[in-house]
Design an enzyme around this catalytic site. Structure first.
Site, short mmCIF file in Angstrom:
data_model
loop_
_atom_site.label_atom_id
_atom_site.label_comp_id
_atom_site.label_asym_id
_atom_site.label_seq_id
_atom_site.Cartn_x
_atom_site.Cartn_y
_atom_site.Cartn_z
N LYS A 1 108.29 60.39 81.18
CA LYS A 1 108.38 58.94 81.48
C LYS A 1 108.20 58.11 80.21
O LYS A 1 108.90 57.13 79.99
CB LYS A 1 107.31 58.57 82.51
CG LYS A 1 107.46 57.19 83.08
CD LYS A 1 106.58 56.97 84.29
CE LYS A 1 107.08 57.75 85.49
NZ LYS A 1 106.23 57.58 86.66
N LYS B 1 111.11 55.59 79.08
CA LYS B 1 110.91 54.13 79.10
C LYS B 1 110.86 53.55 77.68
O LYS B 1 111.07 52.36 77.50
CB LYS B 1 109.62 53.79 79.83
CG LYS B 1 109.63 54.31 81.27
CD LYS B 1 109.05 53.30 82.22
CE LYS B 1 108.98 53.89 83.62
NZ LYS B 1 108.90 52.88 84.66
N ASP C 1 109.45 49.70 93.29
CA ASP C 1 110.70 50.13 92.66
C ASP C 1 111.90 49.43 93.29
O ASP C 1 112.91 49.23 92.64
CB ASP C 1 110.85 51.65 92.79
CG ASP C 1 109.88 52.36 91.85
OD1 ASP C 1 109.70 51.88 90.72
OD2 ASP C 1 109.29 53.39 92.25
N ASP D 1 113.05 47.27 85.76
CA ASP D 1 111.90 48.00 85.21
C ASP D 1 111.32 47.16 84.08
O ASP D 1 111.88 47.09 82.98
CB ASP D 1 112.33 49.39 84.71
CG ASP D 1 111.12 50.25 84.37
OD1 ASP D 1 110.17 49.72 83.75
OD2 ASP D 1 111.11 51.44 84.74
N ILE D 2 110.22 46.50 84.37
CA ILE D 2 109.66 45.51 83.44
C ILE D 2 109.18 46.20 82.16
O ILE D 2 109.46 45.75 81.05
CB ILE D 2 108.49 44.75 84.12
CG1 ILE D 2 108.95 44.20 85.47
CG2 ILE D 2 107.98 43.64 83.22
CD1 ILE D 2 107.84 43.66 86.35
N PHE E 1 101.58 52.71 82.49
CA PHE E 1 100.77 53.59 83.31
C PHE E 1 101.72 54.48 84.10
O PHE E 1 102.86 54.09 84.37
CB PHE E 1 99.90 52.77 84.29
CG PHE E 1 98.58 52.35 83.69
CD1 PHE E 1 98.55 51.42 82.65
CD2 PHE E 1 97.39 52.87 84.15
CE1 PHE E 1 97.34 51.03 82.08
CE2 PHE E 1 96.17 52.49 83.60
CZ PHE E 1 96.14 51.57 82.58
N ASN F 1 102.07 48.21 98.30
CA ASN F 1 101.52 49.54 98.03
C ASN F 1 100.00 49.42 97.95
O ASN F 1 99.45 48.33 98.08
CB ASN F 1 102.13 50.13 96.74
CG ASN F 1 101.85 49.25 95.54
OD1 ASN F 1 100.71 49.08 95.14
ND2 ASN F 1 102.90 48.68 94.96
O1 C5P Z 1 108.56 54.52 86.93
P1 C5P Z 1 107.15 54.25 87.32
O2 C5P Z 1 107.01 53.22 88.41
O3 C5P Z 1 106.33 55.48 87.63
O4 C5P Z 1 106.50 53.66 86.01
C1 C5P Z 1 105.20 53.18 85.99
C2 C5P Z 1 105.04 52.23 84.83
O5 C5P Z 1 106.15 51.35 84.72
C3 C5P Z 1 103.84 51.33 85.00
O6 C5P Z 1 103.35 51.00 83.72
C4 C5P Z 1 104.44 50.12 85.72
O7 C5P Z 1 103.64 48.96 85.51
C5 C5P Z 1 105.78 50.02 85.06
N1 C5P Z 1 106.85 49.48 85.91
C6 C5P Z 1 107.39 48.26 85.64
N2 C5P Z 1 108.42 47.77 86.39
C7 C5P Z 1 108.92 48.50 87.42
C8 C5P Z 1 108.37 49.75 87.71
C9 C5P Z 1 107.34 50.22 86.94
O8 C5P Z 1 106.92 47.58 84.70
N3 C5P Z 1 109.90 48.01 88.13
#
Ligand code: C5P
Length: 400
Positions: free
Chosen positions: A339, A343, A277, A306-307, A325, A208
């Site tokens: 969000k 989360k 994603d 999703d970390i 973020f 990206n």
């Molecule tokens: O769901 P989205 O990608 O919009 O969420 C963004 C936030 O989640 C950011 O802080 C990004 O670093 C974190 N993130 C993550 N692991 C993922 C996807 C997003 O830590 N697989």
């Protein structure tokens, strides 16, 4: 406070150079060992003899001095210090630093150093406010360089405004903070940054447009407040800042594993990375080839962990403050608020990354800081300034 710290002090050519002589004395009073470097222009304002006498050290002046090179090469000189301080940092020196020039001793040392750099700008108010200087400042801050001042006040040229070099005690304090001792001293903060690359085959990947600029500036700002920073970065286009612990990863799975290892001891964790994603589930172990049939290969995707959510929802070993973020292209506040709740993190830093904003990959950011009970809109600011404000807020939150 600065016992046994080695400081390479680059003195630029401006009227404020006279204050740098006092700076040498005050740094030495704190126990630091100061090695002065004078630019040619600086020698018009202060003499090498005064700098040398006050530092009780040899002064370096010339890139092509055979005696100096025989004693200590310029590369070695650039790395022998704990901190490089540029005071005064003139408009010209800042421009050279931002553009990566290396055509005299000072600029070459600044290019060659692997140590942290603190600059104390000083120049006429118009020169400070000039778009070119402000552009250079944003670049330098994005590169992780720390800045003290300038102050506002009467100037030697008779004008009034920002541009005066910070007073010596303020610079000494900034040196102290840069070498540890700020409000985040003793705190461990984890920052993820950059994009991830998800392989399709050994030579192709899905990526990206994240440059890693915001995460990098944030890591530098947290470091400047005294934090021990673990910086987990995907393949970003900006280099990581000096003075932080860097863990380089490529994929989301690698980032998740690195976070899992470091997070238990973290007081705060900030997830600025643009994590993919999805990953390609049927990635090929060898390079995919056209087979002449005209059929394109079908990629199958699997969702990445999703970390942020995993850390935010930890029951044991959750950092006190978890910040995510949210890069959105529409309904920024509503989407980011949802969000944050989904989360389970404490704050979300939301920004509009529609192409017309120029934010993704650009040098500025306009964010909304969303917490449980507020959505605070910040003005459009250089990413370095967003980082400093956020680091300050993190320090305040951890101080409670
Ligand atoms: O769901 P989205 O990608 O919009 O969420 C963004 C936030 O989640 C950011 O802080 C990004 O670093 C974190 N993130 C993550 N692991 C993922 C996807 C997003 O830590 N697989």
């Amino acid at each position: 406070m600065l016992a046994n710290k080695r400081i390479l002090l680059i003195i630029g050519g401006g009227i404020a150079a006279f204050k740098s002589l006092d700076l040498i004395r005050r740094l030495r009073e704190q126990g630091a060992c100061v090695t002065p470097v004078l630019t040619k222009a600086a020698e018009e304002f202060v003499t090498p003899l005064s700098a040398s006498a006050l530092a009780a050290q040899k002064v370096y002046r010339d890139l092509f001095d055979l005696t100096d090179e025989a004693e200590m090469g310029h590369i070695e000189l650039s790395r022998a210090a704990d901190l490089v301080v540029v005071a005064p940092a003139t408009a010209d020196l800042m421009a050279k630093m931002a553009q990566g020039h290396a055509n005299d001793l000072a600029s070459t040392l600044l290019m060659a150093t692997d140590k942290r750099v603190l600059i104390a700008p000083a120049m006429n108010v118009r020169m400070w406010e000039h778009a070119a200087t402000q552009r250079n400042l944003a670049i330098l801050q994005g590169d992780g360089i720390s800045v003290v001042g300038p102050d506002e006040g009467d100037m030697a040229c008779g004008e009034f405004g920002p541009g005066r070099m910070s007073e010596v005690p303020e610079i000494v304090a900034a040196v102290g903070a840069a070498l540890g001792g700020g409000p985040l001293q003793g705190k461990h903060v984890l920052v993820t940054s950059g994009p991830t690359h998800e392989p399709i085959d050994p030579v192709r990947y899905i990526a990206n447009r994240s440059s890693g600029a915001q995460g990098t500036a944030l890591a530098a700002a947290l470091r400047d407040l005294g934090a021990r920073v673990t910086f987990i970065t995907g393949p970003a286009s900006v280099p990581p800042p000096a003075g932080v612990g860097v863990v380089r990863v490529e994929t989301a799975a690698e980032m998740a594993a690195a976070v899992d290892t470091a997070v238990a001891s973290a007081d705060a964790a900030v997830f600025a990375a643009a994590v993919a994603d999805w990953r390609v589930e049927n990635a090929s172990g060898s390079k995919m080839k056209k087979d002449g049939s005209g059929n394109a290969p079908a990629l199958e995707f699997a969702e990445n962990p999703d970390i942020l959510a995993t850390v935010a929802q930890r029951t044991a070993g959750r950092p006190r403050l978890v910040v995510g973020f949210a890069a959105e292209t529409d309904d920024v506040v509503a989407n980011a608020t949802a969000k944050r709740a989904r989360k389970g993190c404490d704050w979300i830093v939301a920004n509009d990354v529609s192409p017309e904003t120029g934010i993704m990959g650009g040098s500025e950011n306009r964010v909304v800081l969303i917490s449980q009970d507020a959505a605070e809109e910040w003005p459009r600011l250089p990413k370095g300034e967003v980082a400093r404000r956020l680091a300050q807020r993190i320090a305040e939150a951890l101080a409670d």
